[in-house]
Enzyme design. Structure first.
Site, PDB file in Angstrom:
ATOM      1  N   GLY A   1       1.069  -1.163   0.097  1.00  0.00           N
ATOM      2  CA  GLY A   1      -0.019   0.051   0.072  1.00  0.00           C
ATOM      3  C   GLY A   1       0.684   1.175  -0.093  1.00  0.00           C
ATOM      4  O   GLY A   1       2.014   1.037  -0.199  1.00  0.00           O
ATOM      5  N   ASN A   2       0.196   2.529   0.222  1.00  0.00           N
ATOM      6  CA  ASN A   2       0.977   3.740   0.076  1.00  0.00           C
ATOM      7  C   ASN A   2       0.338   4.667   1.470  1.00  0.00           C
ATOM      8  O   ASN A   2      -0.645   4.293   1.927  1.00  0.00           O
ATOM      9  CB  ASN A   2       1.176   4.222  -0.960  1.00  0.00           C
ATOM     10  CG  ASN A   2       0.124   4.491  -1.811  1.00  0.00           C
ATOM     11  OD1 ASN A   2      -0.745   5.233  -1.089  1.00  0.00           O
ATOM     12  ND2 ASN A   2      -0.357   4.053  -2.952  1.00  0.00           N
ATOM     13  N   HIS A   3       0.969   5.897   1.484  1.00  0.00           N
ATOM     14  CA  HIS A   3       0.681   6.756   2.333  1.00  0.00           C
ATOM     15  C   HIS A   3      -0.865   7.463   2.344  1.00  0.00           C
ATOM     16  O   HIS A   3      -1.282   8.352   3.011  1.00  0.00           O
ATOM     17  CB  HIS A   3       1.594   7.542   2.857  1.00  0.00           C
ATOM     18  CG  HIS A   3       2.691   7.013   3.684  1.00  0.00           C
ATOM     19  ND1 HIS A   3       2.682   6.287   4.996  1.00  0.00           N
ATOM     20  CD2 HIS A   3       4.098   6.832   3.055  1.00  0.00           C
ATOM     21  CE1 HIS A   3       3.823   5.822   5.210  1.00  0.00           C
ATOM     22  NE2 HIS A   3       4.709   6.073   4.182  1.00  0.00           N
ATOM     23  N   SER A   4      -1.455   7.453   1.022  1.00  0.00           N
ATOM     24  CA  SER A   4      -2.377   8.210   0.681  1.00  0.00           C
ATOM     25  C   SER A   4      -3.544   8.051   1.536  1.00  0.00           C
ATOM     26  O   SER A   4      -4.069   7.151   1.919  1.00  0.00           O
ATOM     27  CB  SER A   4      -2.986   7.903  -0.703  1.00  0.00           C
ATOM     28  OG  SER A   4      -4.069   8.519  -0.955  1.00  0.00           O
TER      29      SER A   4
END
Ligand code: CTP
Length: 412
Positions: free
Chosen positions: A211-214
């Site tokens: 995943g990512n930090h969005s």
């Protein structure tokens, strides 16, 4: 402008350093024609003098539950108010209000009123992020209380982080929105808008993902702004709403929940067929595990070698099959050479605009409430939008889109 003409607004001020900003809020409410009744807590008077509000507001400051002229000032205030605004709201006031405890005139008024209530928290980051405060805010949101802010930025004592009071202009605008008064823009009425929001999750096994930090905050800000201007909006998103403290989803917004890039690609392609404007604000993972495990990978089996493959580039395929007249907006999350990298994405993906930001900049990018962007248009124009709330960034970009559509209509 007197959009709040005749509205009785109880301005509750509690004891935090941001109390000095309540003076500006009071003045702005007065400028909008409101009848402002300041209610200060004892703590507030440590930060700002009651004389200041006495001089600016429509009525003198009230502080006591036991007034000499009015035996029950809190019910009088609560019953006659069109809106109760608390700015700044400390953790104590928020907690008392959520728990139904009325230990002073302000909390008693909050509990005694049936008018809409706008609460603008301001406190140190540690307090704002404390689970007790988060739970109290979630309780208030569920009860229909409007929460405005806080923003991220400089705090008392030189610290940086979430907890700064929203700007007086944003707070007064929020009061106008809540009271459904003021200038309403309808320059997107009749338009169909698709927005993607949040980071995709690419499964490794049933419990883990890439995943990512969005946070989805910028995408939702676009959705709310477009809906507020009359568009019908579909949000294709990996987050129900941007955190328990985010705004509730506006009416006129349909939410389609997805997890992976593949799911987002399918839902977005479907929604985009008939859309006038498509905004790819989501942070789509670029790679995914080729073969996610069906059961949880166990430590005892050693470090897994996870083979990755590219995900579909949603923006690029939307760009390649764009219906005539549709405006396609992409984003560029960069850590260096922002303008050059964004220009390459603009050309490479067939977008009309790229909204670029340096995700490492202070108070901008992932999870912040504020952003600072460069907007590159396919005709070579470049607009710089300085640090402001994500909603205001959305507003600035949609202003360009509306002007662009108007321009195209005039040419025809
Ligand atoms: N995007 C997309 N599909 C992907 C990857 C990105 O639609 N698989 C979109 C994003 O929603 C954004 C734009 O493409 O609107 C740019 O995303 P960004 O992550 O900045 O760049 P990438 O294209 O992924 O390139 P790189 O990671 O190399 O910078």
């Amino acid at each position: 402008m007197t959009s709040l003409a005749g509205k009785r607004i109880v301005l509750g001020v509690s004891g935090g350093i941001a109390a000095y900003k309540a003076v500006e809020i009071c003045r702005r409410l007065m400028d909008e024609g409101a009848h402002v009744i300041p209610v200060l807590t004892k703590g507030a008077t440590r930060f700002v003098g009651r004389t200041t509000f006495d001089a600016l507001a429509s009525e003198r400051v009230q502080m006591s539950l036991f007034d000499e002229d009015d035996p029950i000032p809190h019910t009088t205030l609560g019953q006659t108010a069109d809106c109760v605004l608390v700015a700044p709201a400390t953790a104590r006031v928020i907690g008392a209000y959520a728990a139904g405890i009325s230990s002073d005139l302000l909390t008693a008024t909050l509990i005694a009123t049936r008018a809409p209530v706008v609460v603008c928290p301001a406190m140190h980051t540690e307090m704002w992020e404390h689970p007790a405060v988060a739970d109290n805010i979630a309780t208030l949101v569920e009860r229909g209380v409007h929460i405005v802010g806080p923003e991220s930025g400089r705090l008392a004592g030189g610290d940086e982080g979430a907890g700064r009071l929203s700007s007086p202009a944003d707070i007064v605008a929020a009061v106008s929105r809540v009271l459904d008064v003021g200038e309403k823009r309808s320059d997107m009425a009749g338009l169909s808008v698709v927005v993607t929001a949040g980071g995709t999750r690419e499964p490794i096994d049933p419990v883990r993902y890439i995943g990512n930090h969005s946070s989805g905050k910028q995408g939702y800000a676009f959705a709310e702004e477009a809906a507020g201007r009359g568009a019908s909006v579909t949000v294709v998103t990996t987050v129900d709403r941007p955190g328990p403290l985010g705004a509730t989803v506006a009416s006129g917004v349909t939410v389609v929940r997805v997890d992976t890039a593949e799911e987002m690609a399918a839902a977005t392609a479907d929604a985009a067929k008939e859309a006038d404007v498509v905004i790819m604000a989501a942070a789509v993972a670029d790679f995914r595990p080729v073969d996610p495990a069906g059961v949880k990978l166990k430590k005892r089996d050693g470090v897994p070698a996870i083979e990755l493959e590219p995900t579909p580039d949603i923006l690029a395929s939307l760009g390649a099959s764009k219906p005539e007249g549709q405006i396609l907006i992409g984003f560029a999350a960069e850590t260096c050479d922002v303008a050059d990298n964004a220009a390459a994405k603009l050309n490479g993906k067939g977008a009309d605009y790229i909204v670029a930001n340096d995700v490492t900049a202070e108070n901008a990018g992932f999870a912040h409430d504020t952003n600072e962007v460069l907007v590159l248009a396919s005709d070579g124009r470049v607009h710089s939008v300085g640090l402001r709330s994500k909603r205001q960034v959305a507003q600035a970009v949609l202003d360009l889109v509306v002007a662009d559509r108007d321009g195209r209509a005039n040419v025809r």
